[in-house]
Design a protein around this motif. Structure first.
Motif, PDB file in Angstrom:
ATOM      1  N   TYR A   1      29.892 -61.052 -19.207  1.00  0.00           N
ATOM      2  CA  TYR A   1      29.849 -59.612 -18.949  1.00  0.00           C
ATOM      3  C   TYR A   1      29.502 -58.813 -20.204  1.00  0.00           C
ATOM      4  O   TYR A   1      28.889 -57.748 -20.105  1.00  0.00           O
ATOM      5  N   THR A   2      29.873 -59.316 -21.367  1.00  0.00           N
ATOM      6  CA  THR A   2      29.468 -58.656 -22.612  1.00  0.00           C
ATOM      7  C   THR A   2      27.952 -58.672 -22.741  1.00  0.00           C
ATOM      8  O   THR A   2      27.332 -57.662 -23.111  1.00  0.00           O
ATOM      9  N   GLY A   3      27.346 -59.808 -22.424  1.00  0.00           N
ATOM     10  CA  GLY A   3      25.887 -59.913 -22.480  1.00  0.00           C
ATOM     11  C   GLY A   3      25.206 -58.960 -21.522  1.00  0.00           C
ATOM     12  O   GLY A   3      24.240 -58.267 -21.898  1.00  0.00           O
ATOM     13  N   LEU A   4      25.700 -58.891 -20.285  1.00  0.00           N
ATOM     14  CA  LEU A   4      25.115 -57.972 -19.304  1.00  0.00           C
ATOM     15  C   LEU A   4      25.315 -56.517 -19.719  1.00  0.00           C
ATOM     16  O   LEU A   4      24.417 -55.684 -19.561  1.00  0.00           O
ATOM     17  N   ALA A   5      26.494 -56.216 -20.269  1.00  0.00           N
ATOM     18  CA  ALA A   5      26.777 -54.846 -20.703  1.00  0.00           C
ATOM     19  C   ALA A   5      25.841 -54.429 -21.835  1.00  0.00           C
ATOM     20  O   ALA A   5      25.335 -53.300 -21.855  1.00  0.00           O
ATOM     21  N   ARG A   6      25.595 -55.331 -22.752  1.00  0.00           N
ATOM     22  CA  ARG A   6      24.681 -55.024 -23.859  1.00  0.00           C
ATOM     23  C   ARG A   6      23.281 -54.735 -23.341  1.00  0.00           C
ATOM     24  O   ARG A   6      22.575 -53.868 -23.875  1.00  0.00           O
ATOM     25  N   GLU A   7      22.868 -55.448 -22.301  1.00  0.00           N
ATOM     26  CA  GLU A   7      21.552 -55.191 -21.710  1.00  0.00           C
ATOM     27  C   GLU A   7      21.478 -53.791 -21.113  1.00  0.00           C
ATOM     28  O   GLU A   7      20.391 -53.224 -20.983  1.00  0.00           O
ATOM     29  N   GLU A   8      22.632 -53.239 -20.740  1.00  0.00           N
ATOM     30  CA  GLU A   8      22.691 -51.877 -20.192  1.00  0.00           C
ATOM     31  C   GLU A   8      22.923 -50.829 -21.283  1.00  0.00           C
ATOM     32  O   GLU A   8      23.208 -49.670 -20.988  1.00  0.00           O
ATOM     33  N   GLY A   9      22.850 -51.260 -22.542  1.00  0.00           N
ATOM     34  CA  GLY A   9      22.980 -50.320 -23.645  1.00  0.00           C
ATOM     35  C   GLY A   9      24.384 -50.106 -24.160  1.00  0.00           C
ATOM     36  O   GLY A   9      24.621 -49.207 -24.981  1.00  0.00           O
ATOM     37  N   VAL A  10      25.334 -50.901 -23.698  1.00  0.00           N
ATOM     38  CA  VAL A  10      26.705 -50.775 -24.186  1.00  0.00           C
ATOM     39  C   VAL A  10      26.765 -51.264 -25.632  1.00  0.00           C
ATOM     40  O   VAL A  10      26.246 -52.330 -25.964  1.00  0.00           O
ATOM     41  N   THR A  11      27.395 -50.479 -26.487  1.00  0.00           N
ATOM     42  CA  THR A  11      27.446 -50.781 -27.910  1.00  0.00           C
ATOM     43  C   THR A  11      28.667 -51.629 -28.267  1.00  0.00           C
ATOM     44  O   THR A  11      29.602 -51.779 -27.465  1.00  0.00           O
ATOM     45  N   GLU A  12      28.677 -52.155 -29.498  1.00  0.00           N
ATOM     46  CA  GLU A  12      29.821 -52.919 -29.974  1.00  0.00           C
ATOM     47  C   GLU A  12      31.071 -52.043 -30.017  1.00  0.00           C
ATOM     48  O   GLU A  12      32.181 -52.501 -29.719  1.00  0.00           O
TER      49      GLU A  12
ATOM     50  N   GLU B   1      31.754 -49.580 -28.023  1.00  0.00           N
ATOM     51  CA  GLU B   1      32.227 -49.407 -26.652  1.00  0.00           C
ATOM     52  C   GLU B   1      32.922 -50.670 -26.146  1.00  0.00           C
ATOM     53  O   GLU B   1      33.914 -50.585 -25.402  1.00  0.00           O
ATOM     54  N   ILE B   2      32.428 -51.830 -26.523  1.00  0.00           N
ATOM     55  CA  ILE B   2      33.079 -53.078 -26.134  1.00  0.00           C
ATOM     56  C   ILE B   2      34.488 -53.134 -26.712  1.00  0.00           C
ATOM     57  O   ILE B   2      35.454 -53.517 -26.030  1.00  0.00           O
ATOM     58  N   THR B   3      34.623 -52.722 -27.966  1.00  0.00           N
ATOM     59  CA  THR B   3      35.942 -52.660 -28.598  1.00  0.00           C
ATOM     60  C   THR B   3      36.832 -51.649 -27.890  1.00  0.00           C
ATOM     61  O   THR B   3      38.038 -51.884 -27.695  1.00  0.00           O
ATOM     62  N   ASP B   4      36.247 -50.525 -27.484  1.00  0.00           N
ATOM     63  CA  ASP B   4      37.014 -49.503 -26.771  1.00  0.00           C
ATOM     64  C   ASP B   4      37.541 -50.033 -25.437  1.00  0.00           C
ATOM     65  O   ASP B   4      38.650 -49.682 -25.010  1.00  0.00           O
ATOM     66  N   VAL B   5      36.752 -50.846 -24.757  1.00  0.00           N
ATOM     67  CA  VAL B   5      37.214 -51.446 -23.502  1.00  0.00           C
ATOM     68  C   VAL B   5      38.448 -52.307 -23.771  1.00  0.00           C
ATOM     69  O   VAL B   5      39.457 -52.224 -23.059  1.00  0.00           O
ATOM     70  N   ALA B   6      38.376 -53.133 -24.817  1.00  0.00           N
ATOM     71  CA  ALA B   6      39.517 -53.979 -25.172  1.00  0.00           C
ATOM     72  C   ALA B   6      40.740 -53.142 -25.514  1.00  0.00           C
ATOM     73  O   ALA B   6      41.878 -53.491 -25.150  1.00  0.00           O
ATOM     74  N   ALA B   7      40.522 -52.017 -26.193  1.00  0.00           N
ATOM     75  CA  ALA B   7      41.632 -51.132 -26.558  1.00  0.00           C
ATOM     76  C   ALA B   7      42.264 -50.498 -25.318  1.00  0.00           C
ATOM     77  O   ALA B   7      43.493 -50.343 -25.241  1.00  0.00           O
ATOM     78  N   LEU B   8      41.442 -50.129 -24.353  1.00  0.00           N
ATOM     79  CA  LEU B   8      41.967 -49.569 -23.110  1.00  0.00           C
ATOM     80  C   LEU B   8      42.779 -50.597 -22.342  1.00  0.00           C
ATOM     81  O   LEU B   8      43.842 -50.279 -21.781  1.00  0.00           O
ATOM     82  N   VAL B   9      42.304 -51.832 -22.304  1.00  0.00           N
ATOM     83  CA  VAL B   9      43.037 -52.905 -21.630  1.00  0.00           C
ATOM     84  C   VAL B   9      44.406 -53.093 -22.278  1.00  0.00           C
ATOM     85  O   VAL B   9      45.436 -53.214 -21.599  1.00  0.00           O
ATOM     86  N   ALA B  10      44.430 -53.102 -23.606  1.00  0.00           N
ATOM     87  CA  ALA B  10      45.688 -53.289 -24.328  1.00  0.00           C
ATOM     88  C   ALA B  10      46.641 -52.112 -24.116  1.00  0.00           C
ATOM     89  O   ALA B  10      47.855 -52.301 -23.939  1.00  0.00           O
TER      90      ALA B  10
END
Length: 207
Positions: free
Chosen positions: A87-98, A100-109
């Motif tokens: 899903y990280t790979g697919l998200a990056r293809e949609e323009g999701v930045t590093e 934003e990926i970290t922000d997703v992890a922070a929201l989960v935590a």
């Protein structure tokens, strides 16, 4: 006993047919790795493909980017490395930045923090704790690169997986106040359910 992946060279009938559909959908020459274990259960693979295509891959009330952010949050919450990488790979293809990926992890935590607290209030079977302060910081809910609607959709999805009833209710209320339609919120949960099923099978296969 672990369930081995089903190589494309060994796939037949329904599994082979679904593999071909997956390659067509993703525009790849090979089937993405997470799906190969699902190939051992052709009926489940077929269902997962159809559900994934409808509720994660295709835009509906939510765009694909938002759905992939939700998918990534589920994979991170369940600590599934293979699906997180996918899903990280697919998200990056949609323009999701590093970031934003970290922000997703922070929201989960952060959801883990609050879901644990408020779930206790419900499970305790008493109102003894209702008037006491929460006392937990949650700045990560505001300090993200996402708009409020995306944050609330991720919060709703993770709170649902964590079975925190008051948290889900609160996030749905806020999502509605932000203008999200019921169909959009439901679509986020449909995406969550699909992604969770794939993660769950992979966990079982590797148990």
């Amino acid at each position: 006993m672990p369930i081995p992946a089903l190589p494309e060279s060994e796939a037949a009938d329904k599994a082979a047919q679904t593999y071909d559909r997956l390659k067509e959908m993703f525009g790849t020459e090979t089937v993405p790795a997470p799906f190969l274990t699902l190939g051992r259960a052709p009926a489940l693979l077929g269902d997962f493909y159809m559900n994934f295509k409808k509720f994660v891959w295709k835009a509906g009330k939510l765009d694909r980017r938002t759905k992939l952010l939700i998918a990534l949050s589920v994979a991170l919450k369940e600590a599934s490395s293979v699906w997180t990488e996918f899903y990280t790979g697919l998200a990056r293809e949609e323009g999701v930045t590093e970031e934003e990926i970290t922000d997703v992890a922070a929201l989960v935590a952060t959801n883990a923090t609050y879901n644990t607290f408020f779930k206790f209030r419900t499970l305790s079977g008493t109102d003894l704790f209702d008037g006491l302060p929460v006392g937990l910081r949650a700045h990560a809910f505001q300090a993200t690169a996402f708009d409020e609607k995306t944050v609330e959709l991720i919060n709703t999805a993770i709170s649902d997986l964590n079975a925190c009833e008051p948290c889900v209710a609160g996030h749905v209320k806020k999502a509605r106040a932000l203008g999200l339609e019921p169909e959009a919120i439901l679509e986020a949960i449909q995406a969550t359910a699909v992604v969770y099923s794939g993660v769950q099978f992979t966990k079982s296969a590797n148990a």
